[in-house]
Write a protein that holds these residues in place. Structure first.
Motif, PDB file in Angstrom:
ATOM      1  N   ARG A 213       0.848  -1.201   0.000  1.00  0.00           N
ATOM      2  CA  ARG A 213       0.000   0.000   0.000  1.00  0.00           C
ATOM      3  C   ARG A 213       0.875   1.238   0.000  1.00  0.00           C
ATOM      4  O   ARG A 213       1.759   1.394   0.851  1.00  0.00           O
ATOM      5  CB  ARG A 213      -0.925   0.007   1.227  1.00  0.00           C
ATOM      6  N   VAL A 214       0.645   2.106  -0.963  1.00  0.00           N
ATOM      7  CA  VAL A 214       1.345   3.389  -1.056  1.00  0.00           C
ATOM      8  C   VAL A 214       0.309   4.484  -0.852  1.00  0.00           C
ATOM      9  O   VAL A 214      -0.724   4.493  -1.519  1.00  0.00           O
ATOM     10  CB  VAL A 214       2.024   3.547  -2.431  1.00  0.00           C
ATOM     11  N   GLU A 215       0.562   5.393   0.076  1.00  0.00           N
ATOM     12  CA  GLU A 215      -0.358   6.499   0.328  1.00  0.00           C
ATOM     13  C   GLU A 215       0.328   7.821  -0.012  1.00  0.00           C
ATOM     14  O   GLU A 215       1.437   8.085   0.436  1.00  0.00           O
ATOM     15  CB  GLU A 215      -0.807   6.517   1.794  1.00  0.00           C
ATOM     16  N   LEU A 216      -0.358   8.639  -0.808  1.00  0.00           N
ATOM     17  CA  LEU A 216       0.134   9.969  -1.161  1.00  0.00           C
ATOM     18  C   LEU A 216      -0.665  11.009  -0.374  1.00  0.00           C
ATOM     19  O   LEU A 216      -1.875  10.880  -0.196  1.00  0.00           O
ATOM     20  CB  LEU A 216      -0.008  10.201  -2.667  1.00  0.00           C
ATOM     21  N   ALA A 217       0.011  12.039   0.072  1.00  0.00           N
ATOM     22  CA  ALA A 217      -0.590  12.989   1.010  1.00  0.00           C
ATOM     23  C   ALA A 217      -1.641  13.878   0.365  1.00  0.00           C
ATOM     24  O   ALA A 217      -1.476  14.359  -0.754  1.00  0.00           O
ATOM     25  CB  ALA A 217       0.503  13.853   1.639  1.00  0.00           C
ATOM     26  N   THR A 218      -2.728  14.095   1.100  1.00  0.00           N
ATOM     27  CA  THR A 218      -3.724  15.098   0.735  1.00  0.00           C
ATOM     28  C   THR A 218      -3.307  16.443   1.335  1.00  0.00           C
ATOM     29  O   THR A 218      -2.422  16.514   2.184  1.00  0.00           O
ATOM     30  CB  THR A 218      -5.110  14.721   1.289  1.00  0.00           C
ATOM     31  N   SER A 219      -3.973  17.511   0.897  1.00  0.00           N
ATOM     32  CA  SER A 219      -3.715  18.834   1.474  1.00  0.00           C
ATOM     33  C   SER A 219      -4.978  19.672   1.349  1.00  0.00           C
ATOM     34  O   SER A 219      -5.752  19.508   0.399  1.00  0.00           O
ATOM     35  CB  SER A 219      -2.544  19.531   0.773  1.00  0.00           C
ATOM     36  N   LEU A 220      -5.172  20.547   2.314  1.00  0.00           N
ATOM     37  CA  LEU A 220      -6.348  21.422   2.300  1.00  0.00           C
ATOM     38  C   LEU A 220      -6.043  22.663   1.473  1.00  0.00           C
ATOM     39  O   LEU A 220      -5.045  23.347   1.700  1.00  0.00           O
ATOM     40  CB  LEU A 220      -6.723  21.820   3.724  1.00  0.00           C
ATOM     41  N   VAL A 221      -6.909  22.961   0.499  1.00  0.00           N
ATOM     42  CA  VAL A 221      -6.747  24.132  -0.366  1.00  0.00           C
ATOM     43  C   VAL A 221      -7.826  25.150   0.019  1.00  0.00           C
ATOM     44  O   VAL A 221      -9.023  24.905  -0.178  1.00  0.00           O
ATOM     45  CB  VAL A 221      -6.871  23.757  -1.855  1.00  0.00           C
ATOM     46  N   LEU A 222      -7.405  26.276   0.577  1.00  0.00           N
ATOM     47  CA  LEU A 222      -8.352  27.291   1.048  1.00  0.00           C
ATOM     48  C   LEU A 222      -8.734  28.229  -0.082  1.00  0.00           C
ATOM     49  O   LEU A 222      -7.869  28.820  -0.736  1.00  0.00           O
ATOM     50  CB  LEU A 222      -7.732  28.083   2.202  1.00  0.00           C
ATOM     51  N   ARG A 223     -10.051  28.337  -0.301  1.00  0.00           N
ATOM     52  CA  ARG A 223     -10.550  29.303  -1.281  1.00  0.00           C
ATOM     53  C   ARG A 223     -11.651  30.132  -0.607  1.00  0.00           C
ATOM     54  O   ARG A 223     -11.484  30.521   0.547  1.00  0.00           O
ATOM     55  CB  ARG A 223     -11.021  28.587  -2.547  1.00  0.00           C
ATOM     56  N   ALA A 224     -12.746  30.392  -1.302  1.00  0.00           N
ATOM     57  CA  ALA A 224     -13.696  31.392  -0.807  1.00  0.00           C
ATOM     58  C   ALA A 224     -15.008  30.822  -0.281  1.00  0.00           C
ATOM     59  O   ALA A 224     -15.912  31.587   0.035  1.00  0.00           O
ATOM     60  CB  ALA A 224     -14.004  32.392  -1.926  1.00  0.00           C
ATOM     61  N   SER A 225     -15.130  29.507  -0.163  1.00  0.00           N
ATOM     62  CA  SER A 225     -16.432  28.925   0.207  1.00  0.00           C
ATOM     63  C   SER A 225     -16.584  28.676   1.696  1.00  0.00           C
ATOM     64  O   SER A 225     -17.583  28.094   2.129  1.00  0.00           O
ATOM     65  CB  SER A 225     -16.645  27.607  -0.548  1.00  0.00           C
ATOM     66  N   THR A 226     -15.620  29.096   2.502  1.00  0.00           N
ATOM     67  CA  THR A 226     -15.724  28.929   3.952  1.00  0.00           C
ATOM     68  C   THR A 226     -15.474  30.265   4.624  1.00  0.00           C
ATOM     69  O   THR A 226     -14.684  31.089   4.156  1.00  0.00           O
ATOM     70  CB  THR A 226     -14.708  27.891   4.475  1.00  0.00           C
ATOM     71  N   ALA A 227     -16.167  30.475   5.760  1.00  0.00           N
ATOM     72  CA  ALA A 227     -16.023  31.729   6.507  1.00  0.00           C
ATOM     73  C   ALA A 227     -16.241  31.449   7.980  1.00  0.00           C
ATOM     74  O   ALA A 227     -16.817  30.423   8.365  1.00  0.00           O
ATOM     75  CB  ALA A 227     -17.033  32.769   6.015  1.00  0.00           C
ATOM     76  N   ALA A 228     -15.794  32.390   8.822  1.00  0.00           N
ATOM     77  CA  ALA A 228     -15.932  32.236  10.263  1.00  0.00           C
ATOM     78  C   ALA A 228     -17.402  32.173  10.653  1.00  0.00           C
ATOM     79  O   ALA A 228     -18.262  32.808  10.028  1.00  0.00           O
ATOM     80  CB  ALA A 228     -15.239  33.392  10.982  1.00  0.00           C
ATOM     81  N   ARG A 229     -17.685  31.429  11.699  1.00  0.00           N
ATOM     82  CA  ARG A 229     -19.067  31.215  12.142  1.00  0.00           C
ATOM     83  C   ARG A 229     -19.770  32.503  12.497  1.00  0.00           C
ATOM     84  O   ARG A 229     -20.967  32.641  12.281  1.00  0.00           O
ATOM     85  CB  ARG A 229     -19.053  30.276  13.368  1.00  0.00           C
ATOM     86  N   ASP A 230     -19.048  33.493  13.005  1.00  0.00           N
ATOM     87  CA  ASP A 230     -19.726  34.734  13.407  1.00  0.00           C
ATOM     88  C   ASP A 230     -20.221  35.535  12.215  1.00  0.00           C
ATOM     89  O   ASP A 230     -20.932  36.517  12.373  1.00  0.00           O
ATOM     90  CB  ASP A 230     -18.816  35.599  14.284  1.00  0.00           C
ATOM     91  N   GLN A 231     -19.843  35.095  10.975  1.00  0.00           N
ATOM     92  CA  GLN A 231     -20.379  35.725   9.780  1.00  0.00           C
ATOM     93  C   GLN A 231     -21.617  34.993   9.288  1.00  0.00           C
ATOM     94  O   GLN A 231     -22.249  35.402   8.321  1.00  0.00           O
ATOM     95  CB  GLN A 231     -19.325  35.744   8.667  1.00  0.00           C
ATOM     96  N   SER A 232     -21.959  33.849   9.941  1.00  0.00           N
ATOM     97  CA  SER A 232     -23.085  33.039   9.495  1.00  0.00           C
ATOM     98  C   SER A 232     -24.308  33.371  10.335  1.00  0.00           C
ATOM     99  O   SER A 232     -24.218  33.801  11.478  1.00  0.00           O
ATOM    100  CB  SER A 232     -22.752  31.555   9.652  1.00  0.00           C
ATOM    101  N   LEU A 233     -25.438  33.141   9.767  1.00  0.00           N
ATOM    102  CA  LEU A 233     -26.681  33.335  10.496  1.00  0.00           C
ATOM    103  C   LEU A 233     -26.881  32.202  11.485  1.00  0.00           C
ATOM    104  O   LEU A 233     -26.514  31.073  11.216  1.00  0.00           O
ATOM    105  CB  LEU A 233     -27.864  33.358   9.522  1.00  0.00           C
ATOM    106  N   THR A 234     -27.451  32.482  12.615  1.00  0.00           N
ATOM    107  CA  THR A 234     -27.801  31.419  13.558  1.00  0.00           C
ATOM    108  C   THR A 234     -28.994  30.659  13.041  1.00  0.00           C
ATOM    109  O   THR A 234     -29.750  31.140  12.169  1.00  0.00           O
ATOM    110  CB  THR A 234     -28.142  31.998  14.935  1.00  0.00           C
ATOM    111  N   ALA A 235     -29.213  29.457  13.594  1.00  0.00           N
ATOM    112  CA  ALA A 235     -30.343  28.639  13.131  1.00  0.00           C
ATOM    113  C   ALA A 235     -31.660  29.387  13.326  1.00  0.00           C
ATOM    114  O   ALA A 235     -32.571  29.293  12.507  1.00  0.00           O
ATOM    115  CB  ALA A 235     -30.347  27.299  13.892  1.00  0.00           C
ATOM    116  N   GLY A 236     -31.750  30.153  14.416  1.00  0.00           N
ATOM    117  CA  GLY A 236     -32.998  30.863  14.668  1.00  0.00           C
ATOM    118  C   GLY A 236     -33.250  31.992  13.694  1.00  0.00           C
ATOM    119  O   GLY A 236     -34.378  32.434  13.529  1.00  0.00           O
TER     120      GLY A 236
END
Length: 342
Positions: free
Chosen positions: A317-340
């Motif tokens: 088994r050979v495993e090649l590393a993944t990596s996280l690529v940050l773009r524009a589809s995520t933001a801090a929670r305080d910028q999101s609306l609450t469920a209510g």
């Protein structure tokens, strides 16, 4: 009598030469002196090295078997495999299975008649009978991502999928999200189970309860992402972020969010998996876990070709590393609306 225990490395050590030199003799290639060739041939005979029942020069063909070519994920794999085959002077035959399990006697017999030097498999399911027949034929086979569950008789090239799932969840947790949905790809595939496990491990480590209601098993397609994304967003306490097992499925989540009048990333953060070209075409561009798809296919093709030419059996088994690529589809929670507020 031929012995299955004698390896090319054993012959090379006894002859005082390198493994590639023995491989050149086995494959009838030039570049070895007559005296050295005679010594190696004598040792092969005396030690009972068992050659595969194939022409010394081989066919120069590699079979690349994949479930479908209709996704950007498949295109990236194919580009990598073709480039590596060309680098080795080999041709590639591409077969699609349309998502069906493979390994019927007719299918194996068809491969045997073609006389390919090796097979790269990128399929969702290989029937047990097919595994046994491929082993019996002694044609080199390498899997890209594990096929099915349990131990595999063939070498495998995969990505660090558990780490990818963990990294996606860690990113969203760092942004303050606690209600994080997860839409897997086909859950019978080990890679999708590993990504789900990594996500769950990250939540537990951060003290966030794992809520089964926030997990859906998808198909890695746009339609599945739209349908399952709508299910998650219709919950009484919906997620503020969703991780998808594929980028195309993540685009389906985009559509589900827009159907409900939600903005990405202001109202919902989304993370994909694969890093295909789609990630940079859609708006906002998609944060994703990059799988080294082309590199995985190149490595599998290289392994198959080297095995066909008498090379040393690679690591199982050979495993090649993944990596996280940050773009524009995520933001801090305080910028999101609450469920209510939704």
């Amino acid at each position: 009598m031929a012995s299955t225990n004698v390896t090319i490395a054993d012959i090379a050590a006894a002859a005082g030469v390198s493994v590639p030199t023995v491989s050149r003799v086995l494959n009838g290639r030039k570049g070895v002196s007559a005296a050295r060739r005679q010594t190696i041939e004598r040792l092969l005979e005396e030690r009972g090295y068992e050659r595969r029942g194939r022409p010394a020069q081989g066919s120069g063909l590699v079979d690349f078997v994949i479930s479908s070519l209709e996704s950007q994920w498949a295109s990236a794999l194919l580009r990598g495999a073709q480039a590596e085959a060309a680098r080795h002077g080999a041709d590639m035959v591409v077969t699609t299975t349309d998502g069906r399990p493979i390994g019927t006697p007719d299918w194996v017999e068809h491969l045997a008649r073609r006389g390919s030097d090796g097979i790269v498999l990128v399929v969702s399911e290989l029937l047990p009978a097919g595994r046994e027949e491929l082993e019996r034929l002694r044609v080199p086979v390498v899997l890209v991502d594990p096929v099915g569950g349990g131990a595999q008789p063939f070498p495998t090239v995969a990505a660090t999928d558990w780490a990818g799932g963990r990294d996606a969840a860690d990113h969203l947790l760092s942004l303050g999200h606690r209600r994080i949905g997860f839409i897997t790809g086909p859950i019978q595939q080990i890679c999708h189970r590993d990504r789900l496990d990594g996500y769950q491990a990250a939540l537990r480590r951060d003290g966030v309860p794992v809520d089964p209601e926030l997990v859906r098993h998808g198909d890695s397609l746009v339609g599945g992402g739209r349908r399952l994304g709508a299910e998650l967003l219709s919950l009484p306490d919906p997620p503020t972020a969703i991780i998808s097992g594929s980028d195309e499925q993540a685009y389906g989540v985009y559509l589900a969010a827009r159907d409900r009048g939600l903005r990405i990333p202001e109202d919902l953060s989304v993370v994909g998996n694969d890093d295909v070209e789609l990630c940079q075409w859609i708006s906002p561009q998609l944060t994703t876990v990059r799988q080294p798809l082309a590199a995985m296919a190149r490595e599998a093709t290289r392994m198959v070709i080297e095995l066909s030419r008498g090379g040393i059996r690679p690591n199982p088994r050979v495993e090649l590393a993944t990596s996280l690529v940050l773009r524009a589809s995520t933001a801090a929670r305080d910028q999101s609306l609450t469920a209510g507020d939704r």
